[in-house]
Enzyme design. Sequence first.
Site, PDB file in Angstrom:
ATOM      1  N   SER A   1       0.617  -0.682  -0.208  1.00 25.23           N
ATOM      2  CA  SER A   1       0.101  -0.190   0.248  1.00 25.23           C
ATOM      3  C   SER A   1       0.861   0.998   0.222  1.00 25.23           C
ATOM      4  O   SER A   1       0.299   2.679   0.070  1.00 25.23           O
ATOM      5  CB  SER A   1      -1.054  -0.215   1.816  1.00 25.23           C
ATOM      6  OG  SER A   1      -1.762  -1.238   1.213  1.00 25.23           O
TER       7      SER A   1
ATOM      8  N   GLU B   1      -8.293  -3.464  -3.283  1.00 23.28           N
ATOM      9  CA  GLU B   1      -8.234  -1.867  -3.546  1.00 23.28           C
ATOM     10  C   GLU B   1      -7.737  -1.549  -1.769  1.00 23.28           C
ATOM     11  O   GLU B   1      -8.478  -0.341  -1.469  1.00 23.28           O
ATOM     12  CB  GLU B   1      -9.175  -1.291  -3.974  1.00 23.28           C
ATOM     13  CG  GLU B   1      -9.964  -1.964  -5.033  1.00 23.28           C
ATOM     14  CD  GLU B   1      -8.842  -1.529  -6.407  1.00 23.28           C
ATOM     15  OE1 GLU B   1      -8.025  -1.227  -6.440  1.00 23.28           O
ATOM     16  OE2 GLU B   1      -9.447  -1.419  -7.418  1.00 23.28           O
TER      17      GLU B   1
END
Length: 398
Positions: free
Chosen positions: A136, A376
Amino acid sequence: MGRLCETEDLTDDQSEILKAVRTFVEDKILPVATELEHADEYPQEIVDGLKELGIFGLMIPEEYDGLGESLLTYALCVEEIARGWMSVSGVINTHFIVAYLLMQHGTEEQKRKYLPRMATGEVRGSFSMSEPSLGSDVSAIRTKATRTEDGYEITGQKMWLTNGGTSNLVAVLVKTDEGAESVYKNMTTFLVEKETGFGETAQGLTIPGKIDKMGYKGVDTTEAIFEGHRISADQVLGGEPGKGFYQMMDGVEVGRVNVAARACGIANRAFELGISYAQQRETFGKKIAEHQAILFRLAEMATKVETAHAMMVRAARLKDKGQRNDVEAGMAKMLAAEYCNEVVQDSFRIHGGYGYSKEYEIERLYREAAFMLIGEGTADVQKMIIGRSLLKEYKLKG
């Protein structure tokens, strides 16, 4: 169909689109999903059917030959498709994000070049941020585009491209030297054209092959290796370098609504399977649905399905109004993913030993639900986004 996941105040057009998608899911996806998933087979006939329905151009404006529908319409369609088979919703998700990036940030020339062909599915999109050495932490991107006399050369390795083999247009985020102090202002999104398939799909670009995954089968997930890939400056998204990070974050925001919708679809299907099985299976002389423990479990499952759906719808409607929805999208994605896994696990327990058999659909859902936790952005990433935004909103004065 039961009463779960109903959405109020839809237009007649939205209702008709959803009805068509729901019928397609019942007739064309559910009967073959488990067989194709176990074979890890790309669902070409299903994809062709989605093209005919206009799903690939659902949100593309009518002036570019799309249907011009809203994010809400798209999310509700994704929810229905994921209820049939989550992998199919993945086929259109990255395509949709690339189309969205072009709609919001592309030059007029780029829009006219790609969007009409994306609406028909002739051009299929995928997007790429992640790399093997980062998750991330987008600031740690190493893939770099170096300026040349007639454009740029891209070198580096990207990871986790959904539709990496079947796409022919990749929106890829790389580092560029813009002289900015902030690392985020030294990133640029390029629109990379390539051939479909695996191997060397463009000069200096190799797609090695499919990554073997626990779930999310059928859809191709790949790496992308850039070795001096030459690309013109015209292929910079929006025509201006240094804006790539902010463009991608805008795309990921709507992508989180998509993942929330997928999680809602899986959870709804798991509930349907659980409540159906509970009315067929007998123990101690009665249907297991008549046992209080199972009845309570079904009630909790349905409540979680409804709550996640409501959060997803709210996040989509905020974006459609042109409002920022980072908090709501993060909340919807986090909650829907967590609830999806809990509902699937409860349905799995209702099935008992049969749930562990590959003959039963819940086995597939059990593996698919896990992807919702990381797609996501993980729950921890969503919490960081939500928490930081809330601190700004509720900042103490004085």
